[in-house]
Design a protein around this motif. Structure first.
Motif, PDB file in Angstrom:
ATOM      1  N   SER A  52     -14.850  -2.414 127.255  1.00 53.29           N
ATOM      2  CA  SER A  52     -13.693  -2.828 126.746  1.00 53.29           C
ATOM      3  C   SER A  52     -13.099  -1.680 125.571  1.00 53.29           C
ATOM      4  O   SER A  52     -11.961  -1.613 125.454  1.00 53.29           O
ATOM      5  N   LYS A  53     -14.066  -1.303 124.850  1.00 54.23           N
ATOM      6  CA  LYS A  53     -13.661  -0.231 124.075  1.00 54.23           C
ATOM      7  C   LYS A  53     -13.008   0.904 124.413  1.00 54.23           C
ATOM      8  O   LYS A  53     -11.999   1.255 123.885  1.00 54.23           O
TER       9      LYS A  53
ATOM     10  N   PHE B 119     -20.243  -4.573 128.868  1.00 52.27           N
ATOM     11  CA  PHE B 119     -18.665  -5.227 128.668  1.00 52.27           C
ATOM     12  C   PHE B 119     -18.210  -4.837 127.514  1.00 52.27           C
ATOM     13  O   PHE B 119     -16.933  -4.187 127.303  1.00 52.27           O
ATOM     14  N   GLU B 120     -18.971  -4.723 126.457  1.00 55.41           N
ATOM     15  CA  GLU B 120     -18.352  -4.311 125.103  1.00 55.41           C
ATOM     16  C   GLU B 120     -18.067  -2.743 125.210  1.00 55.41           C
ATOM     17  O   GLU B 120     -16.859  -2.525 124.609  1.00 55.41           O
ATOM     18  N   ILE B 121     -18.700  -1.884 125.664  1.00 54.28           N
ATOM     19  CA  ILE B 121     -18.403  -0.511 125.765  1.00 54.28           C
ATOM     20  C   ILE B 121     -17.104  -0.333 126.604  1.00 54.28           C
ATOM     21  O   ILE B 121     -16.408   0.436 126.222  1.00 54.28           O
TER      22      ILE B 121
ATOM     23  N   PRO C 299     -23.843  -7.787 128.354  1.00 55.45           N
ATOM     24  CA  PRO C 299     -22.880  -7.839 127.423  1.00 55.45           C
ATOM     25  C   PRO C 299     -22.613  -6.514 126.520  1.00 55.45           C
ATOM     26  O   PRO C 299     -21.426  -6.151 126.174  1.00 55.45           O
ATOM     27  N   ASN C 300     -23.743  -5.724 126.401  1.00 53.13           N
ATOM     28  CA  ASN C 300     -23.468  -4.381 126.023  1.00 53.13           C
ATOM     29  C   ASN C 300     -22.560  -3.464 126.628  1.00 53.13           C
ATOM     30  O   ASN C 300     -21.573  -2.784 126.473  1.00 53.13           O
TER      31      ASN C 300
ATOM     32  N   GLN D 137     -11.248   0.560 127.414  1.00 56.61           N
ATOM     33  CA  GLN D 137     -10.345  -0.035 128.425  1.00 56.61           C
ATOM     34  C   GLN D 137     -10.851   0.415 129.681  1.00 56.61           C
ATOM     35  O   GLN D 137      -9.942   0.891 130.673  1.00 56.61           O
TER      36      GLN D 137
END
Length: 108
Positions: A101-102, A97-99, A94-95, A104
């Motif tokens: 997406s931030k 994917f979050e980074i 999860p971390n 791109q």
């Protein structure tokens, strides 16, 4: 004196291919590796997983260790046995994917 020769796959060992599996090395490259194999350990260093380079490893009969998946796995190139592996912990996804997406960044 060198003890090992590590070869990249895409664009180095074989022509770059946008497909999932790299092309086989050209005959001259294969002949050079066969000649060097008796003098030095030869392996691959690639971001690709074993399933994507297994055919090349078997065809070239490499005699050293290979570093796969951007360093997450080390295998014996002759036996395809995993010597060392460090997969990403699923709890970290999860971390990651979050980074990604931030910024791109596309993940696979």
């Amino acid at each position: 004196m060198y003890k090992a020769l590590m070869l990249d796959v895409d664009g180095t060992l074989s022509p770059y291919s946008p497909t999932a599996f790299p092309e086989m090395p050209r005959p001259k490259v294969m002949a050079a590796i066969a000649a060097a194999r008796s003098k030095i350990h030869i392996g691959l260093a690639t971001s690709r997983p074993l399933i994507k380079v297994e055919a090349i490893l078997c065809k070239l009969e490499l005699n050293g260790y290979s570093i796969l998946q951007n360093g997450a796995q080390i295998i014996n190139s002759s036996t395809l046995e995993t010597i060392w592996s460090r997969p990403i912990e699923t709890t970290a996804l999860p971390n990651i994917f979050e980074i990604a997406s931030k910024y791109q960044v596309q993940l696979f």
